[in-house]
Design a protein around this motif. Structure first.
Motif, PDB file in Angstrom:
ATOM      1  N   ILE A  24       3.369  27.275  23.668  1.00 45.98           N
ATOM      2  CA  ILE A  24       3.182  28.061  22.454  1.00 45.98           C
ATOM      3  C   ILE A  24       1.846  27.729  21.805  1.00 45.98           C
ATOM      4  CG2 ILE A  24       4.077  28.373  20.106  1.00 45.98           C
ATOM      5  CD1 ILE A  24       6.905  28.044  21.406  1.00 45.98           C
ATOM      6  N   VAL A  25       1.454  26.488  21.897  1.00 42.86           N
ATOM      7  CA  VAL A  25       0.109  26.102  21.450  1.00 42.86           C
ATOM      8  C   VAL A  25      -0.526  25.300  22.578  1.00 42.86           C
ATOM      9  CG1 VAL A  25       0.794  25.979  19.025  1.00 42.86           C
ATOM     10  CG2 VAL A  25       0.857  23.925  20.443  1.00 42.86           C
ATOM     11  N   HIS A  26      -1.818  25.131  22.502  1.00 40.77           N
ATOM     12  CA  HIS A  26      -2.471  24.243  23.466  1.00 40.77           C
ATOM     13  C   HIS A  26      -3.576  23.504  22.743  1.00 40.77           C
ATOM     14  CE1 HIS A  26      -6.188  26.718  24.153  1.00 40.77           C
ATOM     15  NE2 HIS A  26      -5.411  27.584  23.532  1.00 40.77           N
ATOM     16  N   THR A  27      -3.940  22.369  23.269  1.00 45.23           N
ATOM     17  CA  THR A  27      -4.897  21.536  22.579  1.00 45.23           C
ATOM     18  C   THR A  27      -6.278  21.659  23.207  1.00 45.23           C
ATOM     19  OG1 THR A  27      -5.479  19.245  22.145  1.00 45.23           O
ATOM     20  CG2 THR A  27      -4.066  19.636  24.014  1.00 45.23           C
ATOM     21  N   LYS A  28      -7.277  21.699  22.328  1.00 44.09           N
ATOM     22  CA  LYS A  28      -8.642  21.556  22.821  1.00 44.09           C
ATOM     23  C   LYS A  28      -9.127  20.198  22.347  1.00 44.09           C
ATOM     24  CE  LYS A  28      -9.817  26.488  22.746  1.00 44.09           C
ATOM     25  NZ  LYS A  28     -10.666  27.509  22.088  1.00 44.09           N
ATOM     26  N   ARG A  29      -9.485  19.388  23.273  1.00 42.37           N
ATOM     27  CA  ARG A  29      -9.826  18.000  22.961  1.00 42.37           C
ATOM     28  C   ARG A  29     -10.787  17.896  21.797  1.00 42.37           C
ATOM     29  NH1 ARG A  29      -8.904  15.328  28.421  1.00 42.37           N
ATOM     30  NH2 ARG A  29      -9.521  13.461  27.336  1.00 42.37           N
ATOM     31  N   GLY A  30     -10.385  17.110  20.821  1.00 45.09           N
ATOM     32  CA  GLY A  30     -11.264  16.839  19.690  1.00 45.09           C
ATOM     33  C   GLY A  30     -11.363  17.969  18.682  1.00 45.09           C
TER      34      GLY A  30
END
Lengths: 121, 121, 121, 121
Positions: C62-68
């Motif tokens: 549902i969400v995803h992370t972009k580093r930093g």
DNA sequence: GTGGTCTAGACCACC
DNA sequence: GTGGTCTAGACCACG
């Protein structure tokens, strides 16, 4: 752009790529490599990230900077990279790969098939 | 008890261990695995870290919890682990290993030697 | 800020809220959602609790992370949420509701009255 | 045996079942219900768990104990259960169901279909 | 600044 | 006893 793996720092993956290109002869000793900014735009990444890559590579003696001109591949770059990788490969990756294969019940044929497949290319 | 590598989260390394023990037959389908608290003391880490491991394993269908009793190895645990590992090995590790070897100028003999060495053991 | 129900884990209730906001269009595909720290302060819970929520949402795609950078709503977020909820509603809530009504001797009129009441609003 | 949901305490699920059987007429006022031990064996659960169920039901006035004889369904059992459930259903489940359906874009037809389906049975 | 992990310690419901 | 959740606070790598 965003073809980076999630589980490895981007700056390391960039370093991997550059080293690959040095080993494979795409960049040769003395060649200038693209600037931090060029790289950052090229691969769609924050400038600081590329800075970190170059910083690491220069500490490892793989590239060196000429003020105002940019970064250049050192004479021993290829040697350094290959030695380092060979060492790590023989001590870590290879034994781990073999261990893994035995645990998974895979035979050496699996390896040889992949080997041939990649040789044909 | 701190025999954990620096470059991989502890909770993942614990999971690896448990999976190894399931695959190797140390724990069998239906077996109860030690409680989070027991495990935490055993390996000298915080309870929450083990909780995290168990939580992940249970999401993967490798263990399941019986309320108030503890965690138990599921019937397909071994299958799930092996399939998952095989998949990842064939798609990632193996191609990367071959690629690396070619880049380093290593021959298949290097692999076969390691293979025989480990077989003799 | 403690407007959380007692009988459901806080981190799940936070997830519910975020999903509601995605479905309702408050957050759209590609939008960045507040950082764990911001969110934690916003709703008056511990950072770790929010971490747990985001971790779960990211596992669900549902969400995803972009580093930093933070967490971002994925493209199929809305679809995933709605499908999942629809599935659970049709398989669980709805049959259970009907079963309950019959057991209690309630007629479909009761439902239709509530339906109209809520439609009027 | 183990047809219990993970997300609800087992003793509550047992209570639900017993109440269902009272409301549906399977157990009538004055009937003796199986002993704690019988129940525990029957459904494959720890004795203490059933004790907790009976304890709760007797505190709610749904069953009462006759020393040495067992537990019996009280005269108002059915009424108590139905009143309680009806209250909770009208105040909580029903509005929540309607809210959910509207959010999911489901029409009243969906409900009526399920209703008919269950009526035919 | 961001998320990811870990520790320490607490409280709870449940079996 | 068991797992599940939450808090508080810390350190780290990363962008």
């Amino acid at each position: 752009m965003n073809d980076f793996k999630q589980d490895r720092a981007i700056y390391l993956q960039i370093a991997d790529r550059i080293c690959d290109e040095i080993v494979s002869g795409r960049y040769n000793a003395g060649d200038r490599i693209p600037s931090v900014r060029e790289y950052a735009v090229m691969i769609g990444v924050n400038t600081n990230t590329v800075v970190r890559t170059f910083d690491m590579l220069s500490r490892q003696g793989i590239v060196h900077t000429k003020r105002g001109l940019g970064y250049f591949v050192t004479n021993d770059a290829s040697e350094i990279i290959i030695n380092d990788r060979k060492q790590r490969f023989l001590n870590e990756s290879l034994p781990e790969t073999v261990r893994q294969m035995k645990l998974l019940g895979l035979t050496e044929e699996v390896f040889l098939d992949e080997w041939k497949k990649e040789t044909g290319k």
